[in-house]
Scaffold this active site. Structure first.
Site, mmCIF file in Angstrom:
data_model
loop_
_atom_site.group_PDB
_atom_site.id
_atom_site.type_symbol
_atom_site.label_atom_id
_atom_site.label_comp_id
_atom_site.label_asym_id
_atom_site.label_seq_id
_atom_site.Cartn_x
_atom_site.Cartn_y
_atom_site.Cartn_z
ATOM 1 N N LEU A 75 -3.629 0.264 1.794
ATOM 2 C CA LEU A 75 -5.091 0.026 2.370
ATOM 3 C C LEU A 75 -4.859 2.030 3.967
ATOM 4 C CD1 LEU A 75 -6.950 -3.102 3.133
ATOM 5 C CD2 LEU A 75 -6.845 -1.877 1.942
ATOM 6 N N ASN A 106 3.459 -0.646 5.218
ATOM 7 C CA ASN A 106 3.773 0.145 5.505
ATOM 8 C C ASN A 106 3.317 1.605 5.469
ATOM 9 O OD1 ASN A 106 2.495 -0.107 2.824
ATOM 10 N ND2 ASN A 106 4.449 1.567 1.660
ATOM 11 N N ASP A 315 -0.341 -3.802 -6.467
ATOM 12 C CA ASP A 315 0.523 -2.678 -5.698
ATOM 13 C C ASP A 315 -0.930 -1.464 -5.917
ATOM 14 O OD1 ASP A 315 2.205 -1.255 -4.631
ATOM 15 O OD2 ASP A 315 3.168 -1.216 -5.782
ATOM 16 N N HIS A 319 -3.019 7.650 -3.688
ATOM 17 C CA HIS A 319 -2.663 8.908 -2.848
ATOM 18 C C HIS A 319 -3.527 9.907 -2.977
ATOM 19 C CE1 HIS A 319 1.546 6.692 -2.149
ATOM 20 N NE2 HIS A 319 1.346 7.081 -3.429
HETATM 21 O O1 DOR Z 1 4.760 3.147 -5.987
HETATM 22 C C1 DOR Z 1 5.016 2.169 -5.001
HETATM 23 N N1 DOR Z 1 3.703 3.389 -4.341
HETATM 24 N N2 DOR Z 1 5.346 1.582 -4.605
HETATM 25 C C2 DOR Z 1 5.872 0.794 -3.601
HETATM 26 O O2 DOR Z 1 6.818 -0.357 -3.567
HETATM 27 C C3 DOR Z 1 5.220 1.393 -2.488
HETATM 28 C C4 DOR Z 1 3.743 2.072 -2.356
HETATM 29 C C5 DOR Z 1 2.689 2.914 -1.791
HETATM 30 O O3 DOR Z 1 3.423 2.312 -0.895
HETATM 31 O O4 DOR Z 1 2.651 4.089 -2.143
#
Ligand code: DOR
Length: 434
Positions: A75, A106, A315, A319
């Site tokens: 998020l 993360n 997942d 971005h």
């Molecule tokens: O493709 C991914 N993006 N794999 C991950 O394990 C983390 C994630 C991200 O946080 O963008």
């Protein structure tokens, strides 16, 4: 909880969904009926319920199931609120039919202490239940364990160093040991960083042809094997995140046969796409672990149908376009998934008879809650009404411009899908209506 008035619609006391197909695996129910909800709870289930002034919704041709739960989303709050926030991610979840999500740590700063877990919980809105996952190691640095007990006490439903895999096997052992005491699983992002090195797609002839460095399946499967052995050693529970390849499916299958406390998830992109999606240096298809081959897709489908893979998670990895739309191997990994998951799963698993509708509900609603010890996952009189009503026959085309997510990075733009959420109800509040 905030924004209740602005974001949701609480029907005037009572709401009845009439004549829908009710799929409730935990109660072995798959039949037509009505669902009456009042004051945030299910108050009656059955045929021809007397409405008594309840607002009525026609359920003909629609499926009602316990609200979908995505146990793996990013998020981006705090730190990258331009890409997603708890609120925008919740809005995307509601649009996609999810009533609960578990969000990965993360962020910037990392969710690695009680205060950060409390922060995420304080940001929750009525649109979706948001369950934070704490980090395994402080700062995701893989050096020192985070305060796992403290985070579990504050509401962390699991721990994970997702995105930054744990290299130190002894730290993983200790994390499994601690988590056993608190009854929560360790969610493992399986990747041997020495093997994946600076790879940007699946290793094989296609990577060679494209001139890109590859990531072998062994980078994932060897870590999955390690973590299964450590779960066996400690008696802790390990959940293997985003399974992408045939070898990992086999590792999990064998470990389950041996009685290891292991569960696993895969994501729609690992059974709807192959590495061919990367051709043309399509950065929307860059993800970690990478998209694999037809043989891997077949193995994942095999793992879904025989129960080796317990869950489907997205997942969801938002971005910004400025960062994503650069040269392939400089592009950040990940794609968003909350608003396409149900359609992809219905079209590619249920329509193709890989899974029954009931099995899909198990993998998208029941099993993630079981793994994370979350309430819900069934439709019962007296329980809070978290449910998803979806139209399995709705045909639609993926249009990222219509996403509620703040991000647009998806390789599925323009795909024609069947199956879409029509109504999402969280604690009796209607948070999405078609
Ligand atoms: O493709 C991914 N993006 N794999 C991950 O394990 C983390 C994630 C991200 O946080 O963008």
């Amino acid at each position: 909880m905030t924004n209740q008035k602005a974001e949701g619609r609480r029907p005037s006391g009572r709401l009845v969904i009439r004549n829908c197909r009710i799929i409730d695996p935990l109660n072995k129910r798959d039949e037509a009926g009505d669902i009456l909800m009042e004051d945030g709870r299910i108050s009656a289930l059955g045929k021809d319920i007397a409405p008594n002034g309840a607002e009525a919704v026609k359920g003909d041709g629609l499926v009602a199931c316990p609200g979908l739960c995505d146990m793996h989303v990013h998020l981006r709050q705090p730190g990258r609120e331009d890409e997603e926030t708890v609120e925008s991610g919740s809005r995307a979840a509601a649009a996609g039919g999810f009533t609960a999500v578990a969000c990965m740590p993360n962020t910037q700063p990392v969710l690695d202490n009680r205060g950060m877990i409390e922060l995420i919980r304080s940001l929750e809105t009525p649109l979706c239940r948001v369950h934070p996952v704490g980090a395994i190691s402080k700062g995701l640095e893989g050096l020192e364990l985070a305060e796992i007990g403290d985070m579990a006490g504050a509401g962390a439903v699991a721990v994970s160093d997702d995105g930054r895999p744990l290299t130190d096997s002894n730290l993983m052992r200790r994390a499994l040991d601690y988590c056993r005491m608190f009854g929560i699983p360790v969610v493992s992002h399986c990747e041997d960083k020495f093997l994946s090195a600076d790879g940007s797609m699946n290793e094989g002839p296609l990577a060679t042809r494209l001139g890109l460095r590859g990531i072998p399946s062994a980078a994932e499967a060897s870590m999955a094997y390690r973590d299964c052995r450590l779960a066996a050693l400690t008696g802790g529970r390990v959940h293997i995140a985003h399974v992408s390849c045939a070898e990992t499916v086999e590792v999990v299958r064998q470990a389950k046969k041996q009685g290891v406390a292991v569960t696993a998830e895969t994501c729609p992109h690992y059974f709807c796409l192959t590495e061919e999606a990367v051709v043309g240096y399509n950065e929307a298809a860059r993800v970690n672990p990478p998209l694999r081959t037809k043989r891997d897709v077949e193995a994942i489908i095999g793992g879904l149908s025989d129960g080796t893979i317990d869950c489907i998670a997205t997942d969801h990895a938002p971005h910004s376009l400025e960062e994503k739309e650069v040269e392939f191997d400089a592009s950040p990994t990940g794609m968003i998934g909350l608003e396409t998951a149900l359609g992809l799963c219905w079209t590619h698993l249920v329509e193709k008879k890989v899974l029954t509708a009931r099995q899909l509900v198990e993998k998208m609603s029941v099993n993630p809650r079981r793994i994370l010890n979350l309430a819900g996952g069934s439709l019962e009189v007296g329980k809070e009404s978290d449910l998803t009503l979806f139209d399995p026959n709705a045909e639609w085309t993926v249009d990222p411009e219509k996403f509620k997510s703040l991000s647009r990075n998806t390789p599925f733009a323009g795909w024609k899908l069947k199956g879409r959420a029509a109504m999402t109800v969280v604690g009796g509040l209607v948070v999405k209506v078609d």
